[in-house]
Design an enzyme around this catalytic site. Structure first.
Site, PDB file in Angstrom:
ATOM      1  N   SER A 182      38.932 -30.837   5.015  1.00 35.52           N
ATOM      2  CA  SER A 182      39.675 -30.968   6.275  1.00 35.52           C
ATOM      3  C   SER A 182      40.518 -32.227   6.145  1.00 35.52           C
ATOM      4  O   SER A 182      40.197 -33.109   5.337  1.00 35.52           O
ATOM      5  CB  SER A 182      38.677 -31.135   7.424  1.00 35.52           C
ATOM      6  OG  SER A 182      39.317 -31.618   8.589  1.00 35.52           O
ATOM      7  N   TYR A 187      31.247 -35.416  10.973  1.00 30.46           N
ATOM      8  CA  TYR A 187      32.217 -34.435  10.440  1.00 30.46           C
ATOM      9  C   TYR A 187      33.068 -35.078   9.347  1.00 30.46           C
ATOM     10  O   TYR A 187      33.242 -34.513   8.263  1.00 30.46           O
ATOM     11  CB  TYR A 187      33.080 -33.897  11.583  1.00 30.46           C
ATOM     12  CG  TYR A 187      33.945 -32.719  11.195  1.00 30.46           C
ATOM     13  CD1 TYR A 187      33.390 -31.459  10.974  1.00 30.46           C
ATOM     14  CD2 TYR A 187      35.316 -32.861  11.038  1.00 30.46           C
ATOM     15  CE1 TYR A 187      34.180 -30.371  10.616  1.00 30.46           C
ATOM     16  CE2 TYR A 187      36.117 -31.783  10.688  1.00 30.46           C
ATOM     17  CZ  TYR A 187      35.544 -30.539  10.476  1.00 30.46           C
ATOM     18  OH  TYR A 187      36.335 -29.465  10.118  1.00 30.46           O
ATOM     19  N   ALA A 198      32.363 -37.734   7.564  1.00 30.53           N
ATOM     20  CA  ALA A 198      31.523 -38.054   6.394  1.00 30.53           C
ATOM     21  C   ALA A 198      31.256 -36.792   5.579  1.00 30.53           C
ATOM     22  O   ALA A 198      31.310 -36.808   4.344  1.00 30.53           O
ATOM     23  CB  ALA A 198      30.212 -38.688   6.852  1.00 30.53           C
ATOM     24  N   SER A 199      30.977 -35.688   6.276  1.00 27.89           N
ATOM     25  CA  SER A 199      30.667 -34.450   5.548  1.00 27.89           C
ATOM     26  C   SER A 199      31.892 -33.972   4.768  1.00 27.89           C
ATOM     27  O   SER A 199      31.778 -33.535   3.620  1.00 27.89           O
ATOM     28  CB  SER A 199      30.182 -33.357   6.502  1.00 27.89           C
ATOM     29  OG  SER A 199      31.220 -32.876   7.344  1.00 27.89           O
ATOM     30  N   LYS A 200      33.064 -34.055   5.371  1.00 31.68           N
ATOM     31  CA  LYS A 200      34.265 -33.539   4.710  1.00 31.68           C
ATOM     32  C   LYS A 200      34.741 -34.488   3.598  1.00 31.68           C
ATOM     33  O   LYS A 200      35.249 -34.039   2.572  1.00 31.68           O
ATOM     34  CB  LYS A 200      35.371 -33.284   5.730  1.00 31.68           C
ATOM     35  CG  LYS A 200      35.028 -32.145   6.704  1.00 31.68           C
ATOM     36  CD  LYS A 200      34.809 -30.831   5.958  1.00 31.68           C
ATOM     37  CE  LYS A 200      34.618 -29.649   6.890  1.00 31.68           C
ATOM     38  NZ  LYS A 200      34.507 -28.379   6.173  1.00 31.68           N
TER      39      LYS A 200
HETATM   40  N1  LIG Z   1      39.811 -24.933  12.590  1.00 33.84           N
HETATM   41  C1  LIG Z   1      40.225 -26.128  12.232  1.00 33.84           C
HETATM   42  O1  LIG Z   1      41.010 -26.788  12.941  1.00 33.84           O
HETATM   43  C2  LIG Z   1      39.779 -26.694  10.918  1.00 33.84           C
HETATM   44  C3  LIG Z   1      40.478 -27.777  10.388  1.00 33.84           C
HETATM   45  C4  LIG Z   1      40.104 -28.306   9.171  1.00 33.84           C
HETATM   46  C5  LIG Z   1      39.028 -27.762   8.476  1.00 33.84           C
HETATM   47  N2  LIG Z   1      38.346 -26.705   9.026  1.00 33.84           N
HETATM   48  C6  LIG Z   1      37.224 -26.186   8.251  1.00 33.84           C
HETATM   49  O2  LIG Z   1      37.459 -24.824   7.932  1.00 33.84           O
HETATM   50  C7  LIG Z   1      36.199 -24.159   7.741  1.00 33.84           C
HETATM   51  C8  LIG Z   1      36.200 -22.879   8.534  1.00 33.84           C
HETATM   52  O3  LIG Z   1      36.196 -23.210   9.917  1.00 33.84           O
HETATM   53  P1  LIG Z   1      36.847 -22.286  11.014  1.00 33.84           P
HETATM   54  O4  LIG Z   1      37.931 -23.057  11.640  1.00 33.84           O
HETATM   55  O5  LIG Z   1      37.133 -20.951  10.426  1.00 33.84           O
HETATM   56  O6  LIG Z   1      35.620 -22.219  12.054  1.00 33.84           O
HETATM   57  P2  LIG Z   1      34.895 -21.000  12.743  1.00 33.84           P
HETATM   58  O7  LIG Z   1      33.971 -21.604  13.734  1.00 33.84           O
HETATM   59  O8  LIG Z   1      35.895 -19.998  13.209  1.00 33.84           O
HETATM   60  O9  LIG Z   1      34.059 -20.312  11.563  1.00 33.84           O
HETATM   61  C9  LIG Z   1      32.949 -20.930  10.978  1.00 33.84           C
HETATM   62  C10 LIG Z   1      32.007 -19.837  10.449  1.00 33.84           C
HETATM   63  O10 LIG Z   1      30.924 -20.478   9.780  1.00 33.84           O
HETATM   64  C11 LIG Z   1      29.716 -19.828  10.152  1.00 33.84           C
HETATM   65  N3  LIG Z   1      28.576 -20.726  10.018  1.00 33.84           N
HETATM   66  C12 LIG Z   1      28.262 -21.800  10.783  1.00 33.84           C
HETATM   67  N4  LIG Z   1      27.099 -22.314  10.390  1.00 33.84           N
HETATM   68  C13 LIG Z   1      26.677 -21.579   9.330  1.00 33.84           C
HETATM   69  C14 LIG Z   1      25.542 -21.635   8.477  1.00 33.84           C
HETATM   70  N5  LIG Z   1      24.577 -22.563   8.659  1.00 33.84           N
HETATM   71  N6  LIG Z   1      25.438 -20.726   7.489  1.00 33.84           N
HETATM   72  C15 LIG Z   1      26.380 -19.760   7.318  1.00 33.84           C
HETATM   73  N7  LIG Z   1      27.463 -19.656   8.104  1.00 33.84           N
HETATM   74  C16 LIG Z   1      27.614 -20.551   9.090  1.00 33.84           C
HETATM   75  C17 LIG Z   1      29.954 -19.423  11.606  1.00 33.84           C
HETATM   76  O11 LIG Z   1      29.053 -18.410  12.024  1.00 33.84           O
HETATM   77  C18 LIG Z   1      31.406 -18.967  11.554  1.00 33.84           C
HETATM   78  O12 LIG Z   1      31.499 -17.599  11.222  1.00 33.84           O
HETATM   79  C19 LIG Z   1      35.130 -25.154   8.184  1.00 33.84           C
HETATM   80  O13 LIG Z   1      34.552 -25.748   7.037  1.00 33.84           O
HETATM   81  C20 LIG Z   1      35.895 -26.170   8.990  1.00 33.84           C
HETATM   82  O14 LIG Z   1      35.278 -27.425   8.980  1.00 33.84           O
HETATM   83  C21 LIG Z   1      38.702 -26.159  10.214  1.00 33.84           C
END
Ligand SMILES: NC(=O)c1ccc[n+]([C@@H]2O[C@H](COP(=O)([O-])OP(=O)(O)OC[C@H]3O[C@@H](n4cnc5c(N)ncnc54)[C@H](O)[C@@H]3O)[C@@H](O)[C@H]2O)c1
Length: 251
Positions: free
Chosen positions: A141, A154, A156-158
């Protein structure tokens, strides 16, 4: 384009957002996709959508923060679909907290899913990738590349995912495996509600302007297109790269 014809991919977080878009994109380009998510109904819907579009996919229940669960899911994908060649780690969670008030259980949960979960999916996929080569794409991210208020766990994890990617890339460089990271900025998916609904009382919107760009959000499909490129043989020479796609947020 059929860049993944005959290949098997595992993707985590396929019930929603980027994971779903990535599974759909890889399947549309010929991959058989093992879909890993903790929410079964949403994950099964993704598989139905892929099949309806003519693709091949399998829903596998998986909690990425649990090593046994991940191993069972990835091994299940391999035994049903064939040798895994591509792994994409999209599963992620997040929310805001004032750091001085954040319960340690929430810290552990966010690190457990986002960082440990990323490692566990890579670890479970690696024995298959080692048997003939493959590609890993992790998802970080902009929050892994810059500070973001109210987001210590968040960020730290990323940030951990960023350097985990580099560590694995250097470890497996000579084993016909590439490991790269895609770092999205704001993406229009449900995780954004998890953040916006937990903004601490009195939080300064001015501080949050630093995590917004005039270009607004991307769609998950736009990011999935970049993930697919990085996961394909077109990106053969890319290794250990952190690919920002964030509307200029981290310029
Ligand atoms: N949406 C944003 O603005 C954004 C920005 C930067 C990075 N990201 C990253 O992109 C990735 C996808 O996020 P997204 O935006 O599609 O979010 P989202 O919430 O739409 O999807 C996340 C998915 O992960 C699944 N999940 C959660 N915990 C889980 C677990 N313990 N085991 C298995 N599955 C699990 C959820 O059920 C969901 O289907 C994430 O890593 C997020 O941090 C998102």
């Amino acid at each position: 384009m059929q860049r993944f014809a005959g290949q098997v991919a595992v993707v985590s977080g396929t019930g929603s957002g980027l994971g779903k878009a990535t599974a759909e994109r890889l399947a549309s380009e010929g991959a058989a996709v093992g879909c890993l998510d903790i929410v079964d109904a949403a994950n099964e819907q993704t598989v139905k959508d892929i099949e309806a579009a003519g693709g091949r996919a399998l829903a596998l229940h998986c909690d990425v923060s649990n090593a046994d669960s991940v191993r069972t899911a990835v091994d299940g994908a391999a035994s049903e679909l064939g040798r895994v060649q591509v792994a994409v780690t999209c599963a992620g969670i997040g929310r805001f907290w004032n750091s001085h008030e954040m319960p340690s259980a929430d810290w552990q949960r966010i690190l457990g899913v986002n960082l440990t979960g990323t490692f566990l999916v890579c670890q479970a996929a690696l024995p298959y990738l080692l048997d003939g080569g493959g590609r890993i794409v992790t998802i970080a991210s902009n929050a892994g590349l810059m500070g973001q208020p109210y987001s210590a766990a968040y960020c730290a994890s990323k940030g951990g995912v960023v350097n985990l990617t580099r560590a694995l890339a250097s470890e497996y460089m000579t084993r016909n495996i590439t490991v790269n990271c895609v770092a999205p900025g704001g993406m229009d998916t449900p995780i954004q509600n998890d953040f916006s609904s937990t903004l601490p009382e009195g939080a300064s919107l001015k501080e949050l302007h630093r995590i917004m760009t005039p270009m607004g959000n991307s769609t998950p499909q736009e990011i999935a297109g970049v993930v697919a490129f990085v996961a394909s043989d077109e990106a053969r020479y890319m290794n250990g790269s952190i690919v920002s796609i964030d509307g200029g947020l981290t310029i």
